[in-house]
Write a protein that holds these residues in place. Structure first.
Motif, mmCIF file in Angstrom:
data_model
loop_
_atom_site.group_PDB
_atom_site.id
_atom_site.type_symbol
_atom_site.label_atom_id
_atom_site.label_comp_id
_atom_site.label_asym_id
_atom_site.label_seq_id
_atom_site.Cartn_x
_atom_site.Cartn_y
_atom_site.Cartn_z
ATOM 1 N N THR A 1 118.351 32.366 115.465
ATOM 2 C CA THR A 1 117.933 30.917 114.805
ATOM 3 C C THR A 1 116.776 30.581 115.091
ATOM 4 O O THR A 1 116.163 29.302 114.895
ATOM 5 C CB THR A 1 118.664 29.792 115.574
ATOM 6 O OG1 THR A 1 118.719 29.833 117.092
ATOM 7 C CG2 THR A 1 120.410 29.974 115.101
ATOM 8 N N SER A 2 115.743 31.585 115.479
ATOM 9 C CA SER A 2 114.386 31.297 115.833
ATOM 10 C C SER A 2 113.545 32.359 114.934
ATOM 11 O O SER A 2 113.529 33.543 115.464
ATOM 12 C CB SER A 2 114.212 31.178 117.241
ATOM 13 O OG SER A 2 112.544 31.509 117.411
ATOM 14 N N LYS A 3 112.611 32.025 114.071
ATOM 15 C CA LYS A 3 111.691 32.897 113.262
ATOM 16 C C LYS A 3 110.728 33.687 114.359
ATOM 17 O O LYS A 3 110.392 34.538 114.273
ATOM 18 C CB LYS A 3 111.075 32.324 112.263
ATOM 19 C CG LYS A 3 111.917 31.960 111.001
ATOM 20 C CD LYS A 3 111.200 31.082 110.076
ATOM 21 C CE LYS A 3 112.131 30.591 108.739
ATOM 22 N NZ LYS A 3 111.368 29.717 107.714
ATOM 23 N N GLY A 4 110.220 32.666 115.160
ATOM 24 C CA GLY A 4 109.112 33.217 116.245
ATOM 25 C C GLY A 4 109.760 34.386 116.969
ATOM 26 O O GLY A 4 109.004 35.182 117.226
ATOM 27 N N THR B 1 115.664 31.329 124.315
ATOM 28 C CA THR B 1 115.766 31.444 125.714
ATOM 29 C C THR B 1 116.019 32.943 126.043
ATOM 30 O O THR B 1 116.097 33.311 127.145
ATOM 31 C CB THR B 1 117.341 30.667 126.047
ATOM 32 O OG1 THR B 1 118.397 31.426 125.477
ATOM 33 C CG2 THR B 1 117.278 29.460 125.595
ATOM 34 N N ALA B 2 115.970 33.762 125.007
ATOM 35 C CA ALA B 2 116.362 35.347 125.234
ATOM 36 C C ALA B 2 114.893 35.915 125.638
ATOM 37 O O ALA B 2 113.816 35.183 125.385
ATOM 38 C CB ALA B 2 116.988 36.021 124.291
ATOM 39 N N LYS B 3 115.036 37.092 126.266
ATOM 40 C CA LYS B 3 113.621 37.751 126.412
ATOM 41 C C LYS B 3 113.384 38.868 125.228
ATOM 42 O O LYS B 3 114.450 39.541 125.338
ATOM 43 C CB LYS B 3 113.731 38.521 127.703
ATOM 44 C CG LYS B 3 113.726 37.550 128.907
ATOM 45 C CD LYS B 3 113.461 38.167 130.359
ATOM 46 C CE LYS B 3 113.688 37.089 131.376
ATOM 47 N NZ LYS B 3 112.082 36.584 131.444
ATOM 48 N N ALA B 4 112.404 38.718 124.562
ATOM 49 C CA ALA B 4 112.080 39.754 123.203
ATOM 50 C C ALA B 4 112.080 41.063 123.899
ATOM 51 O O ALA B 4 112.733 42.085 123.011
ATOM 52 C CB ALA B 4 111.073 39.337 122.625
ATOM 53 N N ASN B 5 111.487 41.330 125.087
ATOM 54 C CA ASN B 5 111.509 42.770 125.386
ATOM 55 C C ASN B 5 112.776 43.314 125.689
ATOM 56 O O ASN B 5 113.128 44.584 125.465
ATOM 57 C CB ASN B 5 110.501 42.997 126.454
ATOM 58 C CG ASN B 5 110.783 42.329 127.764
ATOM 59 O OD1 ASN B 5 111.349 41.342 127.547
ATOM 60 N ND2 ASN B 5 110.283 42.534 128.910
ATOM 61 N N TYR B 6 113.567 42.585 126.210
ATOM 62 C CA TYR B 6 115.161 43.008 126.615
ATOM 63 C C TYR B 6 115.891 43.007 125.492
ATOM 64 O O TYR B 6 116.435 44.385 125.208
ATOM 65 C CB TYR B 6 115.653 41.856 127.250
ATOM 66 C CG TYR B 6 115.271 41.802 128.926
ATOM 67 C CD1 TYR B 6 114.250 42.311 129.380
ATOM 68 C CD2 TYR B 6 115.933 40.697 129.561
ATOM 69 C CE1 TYR B 6 113.936 42.043 130.545
ATOM 70 C CE2 TYR B 6 115.557 40.290 130.607
ATOM 71 C CZ TYR B 6 114.538 41.037 131.397
ATOM 72 O OH TYR B 6 114.146 40.818 132.786
ATOM 73 N N VAL B 7 115.705 42.312 124.342
ATOM 74 C CA VAL B 7 116.509 42.140 123.107
ATOM 75 C C VAL B 7 115.886 43.625 122.419
ATOM 76 O O VAL B 7 116.758 44.444 121.863
ATOM 77 C CB VAL B 7 116.335 41.223 122.147
ATOM 78 C CG1 VAL B 7 117.005 41.273 120.841
ATOM 79 C CG2 VAL B 7 117.087 39.802 122.732
ATOM 80 N N ALA B 8 114.753 43.979 122.094
ATOM 81 C CA ALA B 8 114.262 45.210 121.462
ATOM 82 C C ALA B 8 114.750 46.328 122.299
ATOM 83 O O ALA B 8 115.137 47.075 121.788
ATOM 84 C CB ALA B 8 112.479 45.087 121.572
ATOM 85 N N SER B 9 114.726 46.456 123.780
ATOM 86 C CA SER B 9 115.273 47.599 124.207
ATOM 87 C C SER B 9 116.585 47.738 124.124
ATOM 88 O O SER B 9 117.002 48.841 123.957
ATOM 89 C CB SER B 9 114.976 47.420 125.985
ATOM 90 O OG SER B 9 115.907 46.573 126.419
ATOM 91 N N ASP B 10 117.489 46.974 123.795
ATOM 92 C CA ASP B 10 118.940 46.966 123.648
ATOM 93 C C ASP B 10 118.857 47.375 122.067
ATOM 94 O O ASP B 10 119.969 48.188 121.924
ATOM 95 C CB ASP B 10 119.661 45.417 123.717
ATOM 96 C CG ASP B 10 119.756 45.009 125.185
ATOM 97 O OD1 ASP B 10 119.986 45.863 125.973
ATOM 98 O OD2 ASP B 10 119.816 43.902 125.344
ATOM 99 N N LEU B 11 118.258 47.022 121.079
ATOM 100 C CA LEU B 11 118.479 47.258 119.764
ATOM 101 C C LEU B 11 117.983 48.924 119.812
ATOM 102 O O LEU B 11 118.791 49.867 119.021
ATOM 103 C CB LEU B 11 117.440 46.459 118.959
ATOM 104 C CG LEU B 11 117.990 45.260 118.775
ATOM 105 C CD1 LEU B 11 116.896 44.298 118.215
ATOM 106 C CD2 LEU B 11 119.215 44.913 118.171
ATOM 107 N N LEU B 12 116.979 49.107 120.717
ATOM 108 C CA LEU B 12 116.593 50.542 120.604
ATOM 109 C C LEU B 12 117.492 51.577 121.138
ATOM 110 O O LEU B 12 117.750 52.636 120.804
ATOM 111 C CB LEU B 12 115.137 50.766 120.990
ATOM 112 C CG LEU B 12 114.019 50.280 120.065
ATOM 113 C CD1 LEU B 12 112.782 50.192 121.227
ATOM 114 C CD2 LEU B 12 113.621 51.070 119.032
#
Length: 427
Positions: A269-272, A242-253
């Motif tokens: 909990t999602s490999k994809g 349910t999360a947005k991959a681009n948001y999460v990536a930006s937070d990590l960076l």
């Protein structure tokens, strides 16, 4: 980032290890500089400022003229942003004020507790590649609300002997008492022992690199308190589809760009989803001005897949992150059950950057697993609780025998006598 699938519990401590040097590698340097500053004061501090920062200073004290000049180089838009953040931080920390707690524990025995400000505090503001003027807000605002008398700010100068304009502007806006151009171990040593230029303080606040963290811990051996061990920044995100991959990536960076010794972790909990985030990081990092530094942190970071949210929670509590972002459909599960985290950010629209700057919560937080036992900076960090009690004649008659019996059982006759004498006068 290394991807790890269903790690065994026996491997968690190794997988979750921070990319930091061991204390033993740092302690010798810290001890040497502390001893030098204790013996030679400002002379030693000047030597280390020139050695580590490349700055030879005529005076380490920031003048009123320098502060006025710095203000001219701050845009009106940034001034407005800083003032907006200040208002939000004030609102959140003012709400933490507590009234006197009063209890009559027994008839005639009145006990109460009151907060008093720590009179002299030292604030350490990192400079270097990212001068953190936001930390000035996070430390000075609650110090002023608490009523601290002396607020001394130390920050490393650049090679030209200057502190960032943004730091100077924010410091004067928030009411810092004294600003000193000194950083690193020597700043912590100066605040610990006091010199002709640097006032000795009762408690030291602020984040820093590993050397500053160890220096703060050493300061406690000389009777100076610290807020917490706060070293290189770190972030853990838990996310599902349910999360947005681009948001999460930006937070990590956003945390990776702090420095090469920072660390970021995604638990999912999602490999994809993990693969999506990995791709986003590879694309987004190319556009960052600090990409080389961020890449070093990313190289020390992890993408961890686990099958259930229960296991994810266990991993997170074991890691005890400084910053913890929740981007899952069952966010309440994590909110209700997280035990070890410095500050928690909930939902797709709550980036960690908000807490770093302007939402109102404090960004000075425990790192390196210390959130298992430490809180982040808050209003109480700048106060101490003093207890009071007053016992009437009736109260002494009510409790006197209890005190006598306990003192006698411990073999402390003088303690018993202090009560017996009073009881004789009252009977």
């Amino acid at each position: 980032m290394k991807t790890i699938i269903n790690p065994k519990r026996s491997d968690w401590s190794k997988i979750l290890k921070r990319p930091t040097q061991t204390v033993e590698n740092i302690e010798n340097t810290v001890n040497e500089i502390f001893n030098d500053v204790q013996r030679n004061g400002d002379k030693a501090i000047s030597k280390y400022t020139e050695l580590f920062d490349g700055a030879k200073l005529e005076s380490a004290i920031v003048s009123k003229k320098e502060i006025e000049e710095a203000s001219k180089f701050i845009s009106e838009d940034l001034k407005t942003a800083i003032q907006t953040a200040k208002l939000n931080i004030e609102a959140f920390h003012k709400a933490q004020k507590t009234e006197r707690v009063t209890v009559e524990t027994s008839q005639g025995i009145n006990c109460w507790q009151e907060k008093r400000p720590i009179q002299k505090v030292g604030l350490y503001i990192p400079g270097g590649t990212a001068p953190l003027f936001s930390t000035v807000l996070m430390l000075t605002v609650p110090a002023k609300i608490a009523g601290c008398n002396d607020i001394v700010l130390c920050s490393p100068p650049n090679s030209k002997g200057k502190i960032a304009n943004e730091i100077l502007y924010t410091a004067q806006l928030c009411g810092v008492t004294k600003i000193i151009k000194v950083g690193g171990i020597q700043a912590i040593a100066g605040l610990t022992f006091g010199t002709k230029l640097i006032p000795q303080v009762y408690k030291i606040f602020g984040p820093g690199n590993q050397f500053v963290t160890v220096a703060k811990q050493l300061a406690t051996k000389f009777g100076v308190a610290i807020d917490m061990p706060a070293g290189p920044s770190e972030l853990l995100v838990v996310a599902d589809d349910t999360a947005k991959a681009n948001y999460v990536a930006s937070d990590l960076l956003s945390q990776a760009e702090h420095g090469a010794d920072s660390q970021v972790i995604l638990v999912s909990t999602s490999k994809g989803f993990i693969n999506e985030v990995k791709l986003e990081i590879e694309q987004q990092i190319l556009k960052l001005p600090r990409r080389d530094m961020a890449q070093k942190a990313i190289d020390n970071s992890k993408l961890i897949y686990v099958e259930t949210h229960d296991v994810a929670l266990d991993v997170i509590n074991e890691y005890a992150p400084e910053h913890f972002i929740i981007c899952t459909s069952n966010e309440d599960f994590y909110i209700d059950n997280i035990s070890n985290a410095g500050s928690v950010f909930i939902g797709n629209y709550t980036p960690e950057s908000a807490g770093d700057y302007a939402s109102g919560t404090n960004h000075t937080l425990p790192t390196n697993g210390f959130s298992k036992a430490y809180s982040g900076v808050n209003l109480d960090s700048f106060t101490k609780s003093i207890t009071f009690q007053k016992i009437s004649k009736e109260g002494m008659l009510n409790i006197g025998k209890t005190i006598e019996l306990m003192a006698e059982a411990e073999g402390l006759q003088a303690h018993k006598n202090a009560v017996t004498l009073r009881l004789k006068d009252l009977q």
